[in-house]
Design a protein around this motif. Structure first.
Motif, short mmCIF file in Angstrom:
data_model
loop_
_atom_site.label_atom_id
_atom_site.label_comp_id
_atom_site.label_asym_id
_atom_site.label_seq_id
_atom_site.Cartn_x
_atom_site.Cartn_y
_atom_site.Cartn_z
N PHE A 1 -20.91 -26.28 -17.48
CA PHE A 1 -20.84 -24.83 -17.63
C PHE A 1 -19.43 -24.32 -17.32
CE2 PHE A 1 -25.60 -24.25 -16.32
CZ PHE A 1 -25.99 -24.72 -17.57
N GLY A 2 -19.01 -23.31 -18.10
CA GLY A 2 -17.80 -22.58 -17.77
C GLY A 2 -16.50 -23.20 -18.21
N GLY A 3 -16.53 -24.34 -18.90
CA GLY A 3 -15.30 -24.93 -19.40
C GLY A 3 -14.93 -24.36 -20.75
N ASP A 4 -14.22 -25.16 -21.55
CA ASP A 4 -13.85 -24.68 -22.89
C ASP A 4 -14.88 -25.05 -23.94
OD1 ASP A 4 -13.43 -27.43 -23.19
OD2 ASP A 4 -11.56 -27.19 -24.31
N TYR A 5 -16.02 -25.58 -23.50
CA TYR A 5 -17.04 -26.03 -24.45
C TYR A 5 -17.57 -24.88 -25.29
CZ TYR A 5 -17.07 -30.18 -21.52
OH TYR A 5 -16.70 -31.29 -20.81
N LYS A 6 -17.84 -25.18 -26.55
CA LYS A 6 -18.49 -24.26 -27.46
C LYS A 6 -19.86 -24.81 -27.84
CE LYS A 6 -15.27 -21.14 -27.81
NZ LYS A 6 -15.50 -19.74 -27.34
N VAL A 7 -20.81 -23.91 -27.99
CA VAL A 7 -22.19 -24.30 -28.29
C VAL A 7 -22.35 -24.56 -29.78
CG1 VAL A 7 -24.59 -23.55 -28.28
CG2 VAL A 7 -23.12 -23.07 -26.30
N LEU A 8 -23.05 -25.65 -30.09
CA LEU A 8 -23.47 -25.96 -31.46
C LEU A 8 -24.99 -25.92 -31.51
CD1 LEU A 8 -21.09 -28.39 -30.66
CD2 LEU A 8 -21.02 -28.29 -33.15
N ARG A 9 -25.52 -25.53 -32.64
CA ARG A 9 -26.97 -25.39 -32.77
C ARG A 9 -27.48 -26.08 -34.03
NH1 ARG A 9 -30.59 -22.54 -30.15
NH2 ARG A 9 -29.87 -21.40 -28.33
N GLY A 10 -28.77 -26.44 -34.00
CA GLY A 10 -29.50 -26.79 -35.20
C GLY A 10 -29.65 -28.25 -35.55
N GLY A 11 -28.81 -29.13 -34.99
CA GLY A 11 -28.94 -30.53 -35.31
C GLY A 11 -28.27 -30.89 -36.62
N SER A 12 -28.19 -32.19 -36.89
CA SER A 12 -27.54 -32.70 -38.10
C SER A 12 -28.46 -33.71 -38.78
CB SER A 12 -26.23 -33.38 -37.74
OG SER A 12 -26.47 -34.67 -37.16
N PHE A 13 -27.98 -34.28 -39.87
CA PHE A 13 -28.75 -35.34 -40.54
C PHE A 13 -28.90 -36.56 -39.63
CE2 PHE A 13 -24.31 -36.15 -41.66
CZ PHE A 13 -24.19 -37.52 -41.47
N GLY A 14 -28.07 -36.67 -38.60
CA GLY A 14 -28.16 -37.78 -37.66
C GLY A 14 -28.95 -37.46 -36.40
N THR A 15 -29.46 -36.25 -36.28
CA THR A 15 -30.22 -35.84 -35.11
C THR A 15 -31.70 -36.12 -35.34
OG1 THR A 15 -28.65 -34.03 -34.76
CG2 THR A 15 -30.73 -33.90 -33.56
N ASP A 16 -32.35 -36.68 -34.34
CA ASP A 16 -33.78 -36.93 -34.48
C ASP A 16 -34.58 -35.69 -34.12
OD1 ASP A 16 -35.86 -39.21 -34.87
OD2 ASP A 16 -36.54 -38.11 -33.09
N ALA A 17 -35.75 -35.56 -34.69
CA ALA A 17 -36.62 -34.41 -34.41
C ALA A 17 -36.98 -34.31 -32.94
CB ALA A 17 -37.89 -34.49 -35.26
N ALA A 18 -37.02 -35.44 -32.23
CA ALA A 18 -37.34 -35.40 -30.81
C ALA A 18 -36.28 -34.68 -30.01
CB ALA A 18 -37.51 -36.83 -30.26
N ALA A 19 -35.06 -34.60 -30.54
CA ALA A 19 -33.95 -33.96 -29.84
C ALA A 19 -33.42 -32.77 -30.62
CB ALA A 19 -32.84 -34.98 -29.59
#
Length: 434
Positions: A385-403
């Motif tokens: 939390f609180g660093g320079d990280y940016k949030v990504l959403r939605g998953g990719s073709f490589g993301t499993d439905a469990a995650a």
């Protein structure tokens, strides 16, 4: 835990392990121990790491069993050894790592058969098992990204994604007002997805689909990488320092562009979502297009809000788990699908491909929600939390439905683009919007 739930958990554990085996058995031992990029671990490190986490949480903590290999805990602690340093560690070799993976899994399944899962929050609804399943699937996606960075002949195969079934373009108006962000009810949701809370989001417009290769090529052709007007200060500094001129893996091909994907080079597909762009590139494109990146709350409202009843769904299409007709997930294909390929996965308001295909950069930093509580350990979320990280959403073709679900949050540094990252744009709706 009921017997049905135990069987479902065991099946998910096996499904994740089969994918891990596919990704690691696809290469020979020298490839397995090689570091293909300083951004990534050797594949053999990921292999033993997923087993070590399974041992720590399921065998030792949930099961109360004796350690299998306490002597290797430090080697596979991601916080103690940066990725660039891991090849120099005395890691388990391929055969030893596979033997360790098998030993741990046998013990974890025995724990699953025997443990009472109604005594503490860690095991309620099988949470600890779900956490480990998600952890392994996340590392499988990381290993898939490592495969994308390796040189040499192709070793992975998959069917091509489906063709577009309808044309999708333009923007969708998301009405202003409150909606429920996050969750209190998703059994395997991680701590950064909790608690559910009300967010009042003003009306906004969001792209009906992710930005495509064709549209991104127009940004390049218009000199987008050479004009500091479109870039933030940090973004322009990074563009210059890193020498960015196009998405990662793109190269000139006559009068157009080609990209190399998992060892195969081909012309870019115009209507596929652009992938392998960093946050700064997405931000610059949005400025060039007269738009901006959506906030995390805007993205989630577009993905979950049902205007018919005001409730938040689990997924854009409803509460049922993803099926192949809904989204491009789980490494079924090795690329994003063309825009318009998954009309059954659209939101009630007509926003397409919010789940799967490409992780979508948002304009929000990563932090805890109001009322956030660490569970079960601070190193999963809170330390970022609180660093320079940016949030990504939605998953990719490589993301499993469990995650992947409507509340799932990913995060990374704004310079990262080895991940399967793309984006869509948004803008304020302006006066008179509902």
């Amino acid at each position: 835990m009921t017997q049905d739930l135990r069987l479902a958990v065991a099946a998910e554990m096996e499904r994740a392990r089969a994918r891990t085996a596919l990704l690691t058995d696809a290469v020979d031992d020298p490839d397995l121990v090689q570091q293909h990029s300083p951004l990534m671990s050797p594949l053999v490190w990921d292999l033993a790491h997923v087993a070590n986490q399974e041992e720590l949480w399921l065998v030792r903590d949930v099961g109360g069993r004796e350690p299998v290999r306490r002597d290797i805990d430090e080697l596979y602690d991601a916080f103690k050894h940066p990725r660039g340093d891991r090849p120099a560690l005395p890691l388990l070799g391929p055969a030893e790592a596979r033997a360790y993976v098998g030993q741990v899994r046998d013990k974890a399944l025995d724990v699953l058969d025997r443990v009472r899962l109604d005594e503490r929050p860690l095991v309620a609804d099988g949470f600890a098992f779900g956490m480990i399943i998600q952890h392994e699937q996340q590392h499988d996606e990381t290993m898939l990204a490592t495969h994308q960075l390796r040189a040499g002949a192709p070793v992975l195969d998959a069917d091509p994604p489906p063709a577009a079934r309808l044309g999708v373009s333009g923007e969708v108006l998301i009405p202003g007002g409150p909606f429920t962000m996050g969750t209190d009810t998703e059994a395997w949701a991680l701590d950064n997805e909790r608690p559910a809370h009300t967010v009042d989001v003003p009306a906004f417009l969001i792209d009906a689909a992710p930005v495509t290769n064709l549209r991104y090529a127009e940004f390049i052709a218009d000199g987008g990488y050479d004009d500091p007007r479109w870039w933030s200060g940090p973004g322009w500094a990074h563009r210059q320092a890193a020498g960015l001129t196009a998405p990662m893996h793109w190269r000139r091909d006559g009068d157009g562009w080609a990209y190399t994907r998992f060892g195969r080079t081909e012309r870019i597909v115009a209507d596929e979502p652009v992938v392998h762009v960093c946050y700064f590139e997405a931000e610059a494109f949005a400025a060039w297009a007269g738009r901006r990146l959506p906030s995390e709350a805007e993205w989630e409202k577009a993905a979950r809000f049902d205007p018919a009843n005001g409730r938040s769904r689990r997924y854009p299409w409803g509460d049922d788990p993803p099926e192949p007709r809904h989204a491009n997930l789980g490494q079924r294909h090795l690329s994003p699908a063309p825009v318009g390929a998954y009309p059954d996965g659209a939101s009630p308001l007509g926003v397409h491909q919010l789940i799967g295909d490409v992780w979508e950069w948002t304009g929000s930093g990563f932090d805890g929600y109001p009322g956030f509580a660490v569970f079960p350990y601070a190193e999963y979320s809170q330390v970022f939390f609180g660093g320079d990280y940016k949030v990504l959403r939605g998953g990719s073709f490589g993301t499993d439905a469990a995650a992947c679900r409507g509340t799932f949050r990913n995060w990374d540094h704004p310079v990262r683009r080895q991940i399967f990252s793309g984006f869509r744009c948004a803008r304020d709706a302006g006066p008179g919007a509902c």
